[in-house]
Design a protein around this motif. Sequence first.
Motif, PDB file in Angstrom:
ATOM      1  N   ARG A  20     -46.890 -37.035  13.470  1.00  0.00           N
ATOM      2  CA  ARG A  20     -48.232 -36.444  13.361  1.00  0.00           C
ATOM      3  C   ARG A  20     -48.629 -36.275  11.901  1.00  0.00           C
ATOM      4  O   ARG A  20     -49.739 -36.639  11.500  1.00  0.00           O
ATOM      5  N   ASP A  21     -47.722 -35.723  11.097  1.00  0.00           N
ATOM      6  CA  ASP A  21     -48.024 -35.520   9.681  1.00  0.00           C
ATOM      7  C   ASP A  21     -48.280 -36.851   8.986  1.00  0.00           C
ATOM      8  O   ASP A  21     -49.161 -36.962   8.128  1.00  0.00           O
ATOM      9  N   GLY A  22     -47.505 -37.871   9.363  1.00  0.00           N
ATOM     10  CA  GLY A  22     -47.690 -39.182   8.758  1.00  0.00           C
ATOM     11  C   GLY A  22     -49.040 -39.784   9.096  1.00  0.00           C
ATOM     12  O   GLY A  22     -49.696 -40.395   8.242  1.00  0.00           O
ATOM     13  N   VAL A  23     -49.472 -39.612  10.338  1.00  0.00           N
ATOM     14  CA  VAL A  23     -50.784 -40.117  10.751  1.00  0.00           C
ATOM     15  C   VAL A  23     -51.889 -39.409   9.972  1.00  0.00           C
ATOM     16  O   VAL A  23     -52.804 -40.041   9.430  1.00  0.00           O
ATOM     17  N   ILE A  24     -51.814 -38.081   9.906  1.00  0.00           N
ATOM     18  CA  ILE A  24     -52.848 -37.308   9.212  1.00  0.00           C
ATOM     19  C   ILE A  24     -52.905 -37.678   7.734  1.00  0.00           C
ATOM     20  O   ILE A  24     -53.988 -37.788   7.148  1.00  0.00           O
ATOM     21  N   SER A  25     -51.745 -37.902   7.129  1.00  0.00           N
ATOM     22  CA  SER A  25     -51.700 -38.193   5.692  1.00  0.00           C
ATOM     23  C   SER A  25     -52.302 -39.551   5.342  1.00  0.00           C
ATOM     24  O   SER A  25     -52.512 -39.846   4.162  1.00  0.00           O
ATOM     25  N   SER A  26     -52.589 -40.364   6.346  1.00  0.00           N
ATOM     26  CA  SER A  26     -53.162 -41.691   6.088  1.00  0.00           C
ATOM     27  C   SER A  26     -54.644 -41.772   6.446  1.00  0.00           C
ATOM     28  O   SER A  26     -55.270 -42.820   6.253  1.00  0.00           O
ATOM     29  N   LEU A  27     -55.216 -40.677   6.944  1.00  0.00           N
ATOM     30  CA  LEU A  27     -56.601 -40.710   7.422  1.00  0.00           C
ATOM     31  C   LEU A  27     -57.606 -40.702   6.276  1.00  0.00           C
ATOM     32  O   LEU A  27     -57.413 -40.027   5.264  1.00  0.00           O
ATOM     33  N   GLY A  28     -58.696 -41.442   6.455  1.00  0.00           N
ATOM     34  CA  GLY A  28     -59.832 -41.343   5.554  1.00  0.00           C
ATOM     35  C   GLY A  28     -60.629 -40.087   5.867  1.00  0.00           C
ATOM     36  O   GLY A  28     -60.359 -39.386   6.849  1.00  0.00           O
ATOM     37  N   TRP A  29     -61.647 -39.819   5.051  1.00  0.00           N
ATOM     38  CA  TRP A  29     -62.379 -38.556   5.157  1.00  0.00           C
ATOM     39  C   TRP A  29     -63.046 -38.373   6.518  1.00  0.00           C
ATOM     40  O   TRP A  29     -62.892 -37.332   7.164  1.00  0.00           O
ATOM     41  N   ASP A  30     -63.789 -39.367   6.976  1.00  0.00           N
ATOM     42  CA  ASP A  30     -64.496 -39.242   8.249  1.00  0.00           C
ATOM     43  C   ASP A  30     -63.519 -39.128   9.418  1.00  0.00           C
ATOM     44  O   ASP A  30     -63.740 -38.357  10.359  1.00  0.00           O
ATOM     45  N   ALA A  31     -62.439 -39.896   9.352  1.00  0.00           N
ATOM     46  CA  ALA A  31     -61.435 -39.829  10.414  1.00  0.00           C
ATOM     47  C   ALA A  31     -60.739 -38.473  10.414  1.00  0.00           C
ATOM     48  O   ALA A  31     -60.400 -37.936  11.473  1.00  0.00           O
ATOM     49  N   LEU A  32     -60.534 -37.906   9.232  1.00  0.00           N
ATOM     50  CA  LEU A  32     -59.919 -36.585   9.131  1.00  0.00           C
ATOM     51  C   LEU A  32     -60.832 -35.525   9.741  1.00  0.00           C
ATOM     52  O   LEU A  32     -60.376 -34.646  10.490  1.00  0.00           O
ATOM     53  N   LYS A  33     -62.120 -35.605   9.438  1.00  0.00           N
ATOM     54  CA  LYS A  33     -63.082 -34.670  10.032  1.00  0.00           C
ATOM     55  C   LYS A  33     -63.047 -34.747  11.556  1.00  0.00           C
ATOM     56  O   LYS A  33     -63.056 -33.721  12.251  1.00  0.00           O
ATOM     57  N   SER A  34     -63.030 -35.958  12.068  1.00  0.00           N
ATOM     58  CA  SER A  34     -63.017 -36.156  13.515  1.00  0.00           C
ATOM     59  C   SER A  34     -61.735 -35.611  14.131  1.00  0.00           C
ATOM     60  O   SER A  34     -61.761 -34.971  15.192  1.00  0.00           O
ATOM     61  N   ARG A  35     -60.622 -35.845  13.461  1.00  0.00           N
ATOM     62  CA  ARG A  35     -59.335 -35.360  13.966  1.00  0.00           C
ATOM     63  C   ARG A  35     -59.332 -33.834  14.038  1.00  0.00           C
ATOM     64  O   ARG A  35     -58.869 -33.246  15.021  1.00  0.00           O
ATOM     65  N   VAL A  36     -59.847 -33.185  12.996  1.00  0.00           N
ATOM     66  CA  VAL A  36     -59.901 -31.720  12.989  1.00  0.00           C
ATOM     67  C   VAL A  36     -60.829 -31.220  14.095  1.00  0.00           C
ATOM     68  O   VAL A  36     -60.508 -30.274  14.825  1.00  0.00           O
ATOM     69  N   ALA A  37     -61.985 -31.848  14.239  1.00  0.00           N
ATOM     70  CA  ALA A  37     -62.959 -31.412  15.241  1.00  0.00           C
ATOM     71  C   ALA A  37     -62.400 -31.487  16.656  1.00  0.00           C
ATOM     72  O   ALA A  37     -62.787 -30.696  17.529  1.00  0.00           O
ATOM     73  N   ASN A  38     -61.486 -32.417  16.882  1.00  0.00           N
ATOM     74  CA  ASN A  38     -60.937 -32.616  18.226  1.00  0.00           C
ATOM     75  C   ASN A  38     -59.507 -32.105  18.369  1.00  0.00           C
ATOM     76  O   ASN A  38     -58.851 -32.377  19.373  1.00  0.00           O
ATOM     77  N   CYS A  39     -59.042 -31.356  17.371  1.00  0.00           N
ATOM     78  CA  CYS A  39     -57.655 -30.900  17.370  1.00  0.00           C
ATOM     79  C   CYS A  39     -57.412 -29.834  18.442  1.00  0.00           C
ATOM     80  O   CYS A  39     -58.199 -28.897  18.590  1.00  0.00           O
ATOM     81  N   THR A  40     -56.313 -29.988  19.158  1.00  0.00           N
ATOM     82  CA  THR A  40     -55.862 -28.977  20.122  1.00  0.00           C
ATOM     83  C   THR A  40     -54.364 -28.730  19.930  1.00  0.00           C
ATOM     84  O   THR A  40     -53.644 -28.425  20.879  1.00  0.00           O
ATOM     85  N   ASP A  41     -53.897 -28.871  18.687  1.00  0.00           N
ATOM     86  CA  ASP A  41     -52.463 -28.811  18.422  1.00  0.00           C
ATOM     87  C   ASP A  41     -51.904 -27.398  18.326  1.00  0.00           C
ATOM     88  O   ASP A  41     -50.705 -27.219  18.153  1.00  0.00           O
ATOM     89  N   CYS A  42     -52.766 -26.389  18.380  1.00  0.00           N
ATOM     90  CA  CYS A  42     -52.282 -25.013  18.502  1.00  0.00           C
ATOM     91  C   CYS A  42     -53.228 -24.266  19.429  1.00  0.00           C
ATOM     92  O   CYS A  42     -54.276 -24.786  19.815  1.00  0.00           O
ATOM     93  N   LYS A  43     -52.880 -23.042  19.752  1.00  0.00           N
ATOM     94  CA  LYS A  43     -53.629 -22.284  20.759  1.00  0.00           C
ATOM     95  C   LYS A  43     -54.985 -21.790  20.287  1.00  0.00           C
ATOM     96  O   LYS A  43     -55.809 -21.363  21.105  1.00  0.00           O
ATOM     97  N   LEU A  44     -55.269 -21.852  18.988  1.00  0.00           N
ATOM     98  CA  LEU A  44     -56.508 -21.271  18.480  1.00  0.00           C
ATOM     99  C   LEU A  44     -57.756 -21.997  18.964  1.00  0.00           C
ATOM    100  O   LEU A  44     -58.798 -21.377  19.177  1.00  0.00           O
TER     101      LEU A  44
END
Length: 210
Positions: A20-44
């Motif tokens: 997971r960390d490796g995937v995130i560390s390779s993301l471009g800006w727009d892809a990173l924004k999208s990943r954060v917007a759709n993240c469900t990796d913790c209970k928050l």
Amino acid sequence: MAPGQASDGPDPQERGEATRDGVISSLGWDALKSRVANCTDCKLRAGCTQTVFGVGGERAQWMLIGEAPGADEDRLGEPFVGQAGKLLDNMLAAIGLRRGENAYIANVLKCRPPGNRNPEPDEVAACSPYLRRQIAVIQPKLILALGRFAVQTLLETDASIGSLRGRTHSYAGVPLVVTYHPAYLLRNPPDKAKAWADLRFAMQTVASLG
């Protein structure tokens, strides 16, 4: 593997986190924004209105990092709004900075903890790769850590802000200066003078970097 035989490699959870960390560390800006917007990796994520990615230019020289979104930030989708945000904007203006332009503002966490409680270790661990990637893409000259939680989390210390002020630290290879959270300053106006001294020190630090 035979019973009782020790494994030579990381366990599946560790491998999953590394992937997971490796995937995130390779993301471009727009892809990173999208990943954060759709993240469900913790209970928050289940308890907040939306994620709060950050605000500012991708090539800002200054990056300001706070703790986590509050109720107003969760509602509006932008960090540091409300009275604390107004004070922060005034502080930035005093040194020639402006959110959305030459200063990028983010938080350690992208989701609001319920009741504005302190973030928990697993939540910080889930969000940290996002913050590190933001820093890697923006490549700021300086990080200004705002408030006790952000300072102690980024520097991995239990030391007080008072003991860490006036020195240059480092996070993710970027010089870091600490100061008080704007919400704290609203409750403790006399310490605004200390925050101003921190900003001047931060300016001197940036100037020394060339």
